[in-house]
Design a protein around this motif. Sequence first.
Motif, PDB file in Angstrom:
ATOM      1  N   ARG A 156      -9.518  -1.161   2.670  1.00 24.65           N
ATOM      2  CA  ARG A 156      -8.911  -0.705   4.081  1.00 24.65           C
ATOM      3  C   ARG A 156      -7.924  -0.366   3.472  1.00 24.65           C
ATOM      4  NH1 ARG A 156     -10.054  -4.139   7.073  1.00 24.65           N
ATOM      5  NH2 ARG A 156     -11.832  -3.631   8.064  1.00 24.65           N
ATOM      6  N   ALA A 179       1.109  -1.048   0.291  1.00 28.50           N
ATOM      7  CA  ALA A 179      -0.010  -0.203  -0.250  1.00 28.50           C
ATOM      8  C   ALA A 179       1.081   0.740  -0.172  1.00 28.50           C
ATOM      9  CB  ALA A 179      -1.037  -0.015   1.506  1.00 28.50           C
ATOM     10  N   ASP A 227      -1.233  -5.163   4.894  1.00 27.48           N
ATOM     11  CA  ASP A 227      -1.293  -3.440   4.709  1.00 27.48           C
ATOM     12  C   ASP A 227      -3.369  -3.884   4.261  1.00 27.48           C
ATOM     13  OD1 ASP A 227       1.332  -3.265   3.831  1.00 27.48           O
ATOM     14  OD2 ASP A 227       1.245  -2.944   2.162  1.00 27.48           O
ATOM     15  N   GLU A 282     -10.843   5.604   7.988  1.00 28.44           N
ATOM     16  CA  GLU A 282      -9.560   5.267   7.760  1.00 28.44           C
ATOM     17  C   GLU A 282      -9.572   6.658   7.277  1.00 28.44           C
ATOM     18  OE1 GLU A 282      -7.159   3.840   7.459  1.00 28.44           O
ATOM     19  OE2 GLU A 282      -8.176   1.618   9.143  1.00 28.44           O
ATOM     20  N   ARG A 283     -10.316   7.648   6.438  1.00 28.88           N
ATOM     21  CA  ARG A 283     -10.294   8.599   6.071  1.00 28.88           C
ATOM     22  C   ARG A 283     -11.269   9.948   6.368  1.00 28.88           C
ATOM     23  NH1 ARG A 283      -7.247   8.515  -0.029  1.00 28.88           N
ATOM     24  NH2 ARG A 283      -5.500   7.462  -0.001  1.00 28.88           N
ATOM     25  N   ARG A 287      -5.447   3.296   2.969  1.00 24.45           N
ATOM     26  CA  ARG A 287      -4.495   3.233   4.030  1.00 24.45           C
ATOM     27  C   ARG A 287      -3.200   3.588   2.414  1.00 24.45           C
ATOM     28  NH1 ARG A 287      -4.206  -1.525   8.459  1.00 24.45           N
ATOM     29  NH2 ARG A 287      -6.174  -0.506   9.563  1.00 24.45           N
ATOM     30  N   THR A 288      -3.507   3.254   1.662  1.00 23.44           N
ATOM     31  CA  THR A 288      -2.140   3.888   0.548  1.00 23.44           C
ATOM     32  C   THR A 288      -2.384   5.195   0.965  1.00 23.44           C
ATOM     33  OG1 THR A 288      -3.827   4.225  -1.179  1.00 23.44           O
ATOM     34  CG2 THR A 288      -2.746   2.397  -1.205  1.00 23.44           C
TER      35      THR A 288
END
Length: 614
Positions: free
Chosen positions: A542, A454, A517, A605-606, A546-547
């Motif tokens: 996910r 990622a 990842d 996550e974002r 996470r990149t």
Amino acid sequence: MTTRAALDRLAAHHGMSIAYGDLATGSPRPVPAETLRLILDGLGVDHDAAPSGAPAASEMVVPEGARCHVPASLDDAPGWGVFCQLYELRSDRNCGIGDFGDLTRLARICGAAGADFLGVNPLHALFTAAPDRASPFSPSNRRFLNPLYIALDAVPGAAEPEDAAALRSDTLVDYPAVAKAKLAALRGAFDTQPFGPDASRDSFESFVAEGGEALRLHAVFEAISGRMTAAGHGPGWRDWPAALRRPGSPEVAQLAAELADDVTFHLWLQWITRRQLHAAAEAARAAGMRIGLYLDLAVGEAMDGSSTWSGAAAALPGLSIGAPPDMFATTGQNWGLSAPSPTALAAADFAPFREMIAAQLADAGALRIDHVMALWQLFLIPENHPPADGTHLRQPFADLLRELAAQSRARQAVVIGEDLGFVPDGFRDAMETANILSYRILYFEQDDDGFAAAASYPTSALACISTHDLPVMATWWRGIDIGLREAHGLVDPETSKLHAAHRERERKGLLRALERDGGLPAGTADAAAPDLPEQALDAAHRFLARTPCLLCGVRLADLVGPTEPTNLPGTVDVYPNWRPRSPVRIEDLPEHPAFARVTALMRAERPRPERSAS
């Protein structure tokens, strides 16, 4: 007649490739002289003359200041959004095809879920007289919109068609039936109640005046197309009587006067369509999205459509856009789209390109450019010739970038370039310099060692699992796409077996990457499972979240269907391309388990900042 060596020098001077490596032998294969002469003729160059003037650019130079807009807030808080095919949406109120009312409702749902954008397929005008020509990537005119997406219940006086309930229940979009029902209802409203307090005649007349000659000619084309189709001709101008193939002819003027009501109807359809798209864009922003609607730009236009008829396409005659033979398509590809002339664009000070981009960005906070390498070069194929007879023609890269960036900044719209397939050396570096986000597909981000980490994804990019030409993850897992390609003769059985064996390895590799990842607990998903494990779907999203990519996309079909491929590249009529519909109503989306689960993890996550800076 000039020698072949002299012809090659002239062609190369004007930006043409003069030879390719033969797939069978690996040796250089000269481009047919006939192809080079045809392109030179289209460019207005005497193919017996010596090279003159400045040569075509040999390097990708990004002009000073040619930088597209990227919201500053994305640097600190990368965003995410949802993609869908608008026509696939199902609701209790549409007429068998997703519409702008559905888009507005979906924008509110996705905005409430934390999304920053809502992406859709190209919304370009197709052929209302030939609704079976349904590919959104083969439009009649990219400057205008497809009126089949009009929400009837938002048009005063438009009665719901009698067969609306039956159309809503279909698993596939029946374009001819939908068009017949919706256009009849819209014509009824136009004939009896075209204007209202919120949609006045003055507003309509201002819209028509602002649209100018380009809009008028599109409406004239549509009216004539309807008359010609009813008379047994084709919907495109190349199948019309010779006198009607030029918009400036006396015969066109006479017929346009005879069809004046029909012309006004098509102007009215464009007005209603634009108003409803604007309402959806406002709903997306009001729902808290930092970007809003994310529209899609097809790489070209139909060779017999409104844009080429009117001259707005600035098209090279006798040539279509495609792709050369490669290991994935050994005979090459012909996309049947008109090719713009660099000399005609330059002579018009790039107005056709500038106005087309401006039309996309009128209601978009982001624009995805299909086959963005077309800014640098296009592979052109002479009509009635195989793709192997084609060649690349260099485009005015610096000028196109300058116009694109100016429109992006003026509208504060993000630009994403679909950079899949053959990407010339240095092109992605130029994209990054110009602030055009790369388009990174999870399926493709792998090599012999497995799926990329990622963290290795670029920042200046949008990441997603798949796109319209690829299967959703559940279908990919089961290898259904592999079987479909074999069943439709796109690959032979032996190749299909190799693909199936490779897919087994890919499943294992993907689970390893998701454990590394994507937060997938080791051993909780089995690569041999016949169906995609729920945990793997969540972990894939996910992983993408996470990149470091500034944007990340969730394909709605991955969550709720349809699981059937949107498009099976290489097929036309043998597979129902652009027709599968979602099995889940929009009304049920917020409570759908997969939708609720994945949007929650994306939101975690974002997270979207409370306030954003542009």
